[in-house]
Design a protein around this motif. Sequence first.
Motif, short mmCIF file in Angstrom:
data_model
loop_
_atom_site.label_atom_id
_atom_site.label_comp_id
_atom_site.label_asym_id
_atom_site.label_seq_id
_atom_site.Cartn_x
_atom_site.Cartn_y
_atom_site.Cartn_z
N GLU A 139 12.35 71.27 -14.90
CA GLU A 139 12.89 72.00 -16.05
C GLU A 139 12.26 71.58 -17.38
O GLU A 139 12.45 72.28 -18.40
N VAL A 140 11.51 70.47 -17.44
CA VAL A 140 10.92 70.04 -18.71
C VAL A 140 9.39 70.12 -18.71
O VAL A 140 8.76 69.86 -19.73
N ARG A 141 8.79 70.49 -17.58
CA ARG A 141 7.32 70.45 -17.49
C ARG A 141 6.66 71.36 -18.51
O ARG A 141 5.71 70.96 -19.20
N ASP A 142 7.11 72.59 -18.61
CA ASP A 142 6.45 73.54 -19.50
C ASP A 142 6.57 73.15 -20.96
O ASP A 142 5.71 73.52 -21.78
N GLY A 143 7.60 72.39 -21.30
CA GLY A 143 7.79 71.98 -22.69
C GLY A 143 7.29 70.60 -23.02
O GLY A 143 7.51 70.10 -24.13
N ALA A 144 6.61 69.96 -22.08
CA ALA A 144 6.13 68.59 -22.30
C ALA A 144 4.97 68.57 -23.30
O ALA A 144 4.03 69.37 -23.18
N HIS A 145 5.03 67.69 -24.26
CA HIS A 145 3.95 67.47 -25.21
C HIS A 145 2.95 66.48 -24.62
O HIS A 145 3.32 65.61 -23.82
N LEU A 146 1.70 66.59 -25.02
CA LEU A 146 0.67 65.66 -24.60
C LEU A 146 0.42 64.65 -25.71
O LEU A 146 0.18 65.03 -26.87
N ALA A 147 0.47 63.36 -25.39
CA ALA A 147 0.17 62.29 -26.34
C ALA A 147 -1.07 61.56 -25.83
O ALA A 147 -1.01 60.81 -24.85
N PHE A 148 -2.21 61.82 -26.45
CA PHE A 148 -3.46 61.18 -26.06
C PHE A 148 -3.54 59.83 -26.76
O PHE A 148 -3.54 59.76 -27.99
#
Length: 386
Positions: free
Chosen positions: A182-191
């Motif tokens: 339920e949270v995958r599509d809204g996950a932010h990427l932190a490089f």
Amino acid sequence: MSDSRTRTDRRPYDALLLLSFGGPEGPEDVVPFLENVTRGRGIPKERLVEVGKHYFLFGGVSPINEQNRELLAALRKDFADHGLDLPVYWGNRNWAPYLVDALREIAADGHRRVLVLATSAYAGYSGCRQYRENLADALAVLAAEGLPELTVDKLRHFYNHPGFVEPMIGAALAAIASLPAEVRDGAHLAFTTHSVPNAMADSSGDPADPARGRPGGAYVAQHLDVARLIADGVAAATGIADRPWRLVYQSRSGAPHVPWLEPDICDHLEELHGAGAAAAVMVPIGFVSDHMEVRYDLDTEAVAKAAELGLPVARAATVGADPRFTAAVRDLVLERAAAERGEDVRRCALGALGPSHDVCAIACCPNPRAPRPAAAERPDHQEGPA
């Protein structure tokens, strides 16, 4: 134009040296290792014991040496499988097996022209020039001992080579997939990458290089380019074109009054939580392997911060000994060998910055404390790829 990746001609080189940072392999090694790392800075022993608490949490063992053993074995196998007759050695800057001992072994085995793979992908003092300073120191020791002279060249920065970028895209996708559905599509990427002092970041790179002069210097520009490549790869694979991402930093050390690159990963996680982000995926693009700064600063501290916030988080794997990375190293070796023979070669690079230079200028990534001799460099502003 010859394509170096279809060749096995390694002339004029007769050895490859895997050069890494090194790390303790037991509790009794921690303080002596940190004394090696901080030599000349006058840091008291009791402070080093405090700094070493990260290592003591893991039994005094850094994972970096075992990971370098895996990479060493993978490189040797890849070379053998592809008919590249080039022995691979391993030496560290700060712990056994030491760099100077590896060079002694290379000389004793009759090799004279050596390529060096540093386990750091980007421009910068601590990630490039300091390795070359240590090479110069070690070569001076060999000369004082009357050993045969070695010619040492360093492979170019590989941050934007497909064999480095593509495994990280896959790792980011795997980390997203590990989150609750339920949270995958809204996950932010932190490089994430290692923070350095602002002044060091601003002076990173060759002053004559087109990549220099971008905001933040070469160090930041190169990381941003890789982050964009991975974000684009993730978007293409997931169909989510507007997934937010940001380049953030970790592992800051040094005096608190000195400005360092920000934001810190833990501060960024707080910002994401405050903004209502569904989840975060940490992608450690600044590191070749899952060594202590990944295991502690991300897997321990950052994960604890996310748990405190109630923010779902996952961490992508580093490249390590991925077969695509070992193939990239072979490609870089053969590319450099062909260039040294005067052949026209096709250099693999993704993104906007193009392939890095083969040989660093004297003015590249200056020592922040005092000028020191460095190996594998050329006079400033020399024209051409070398």
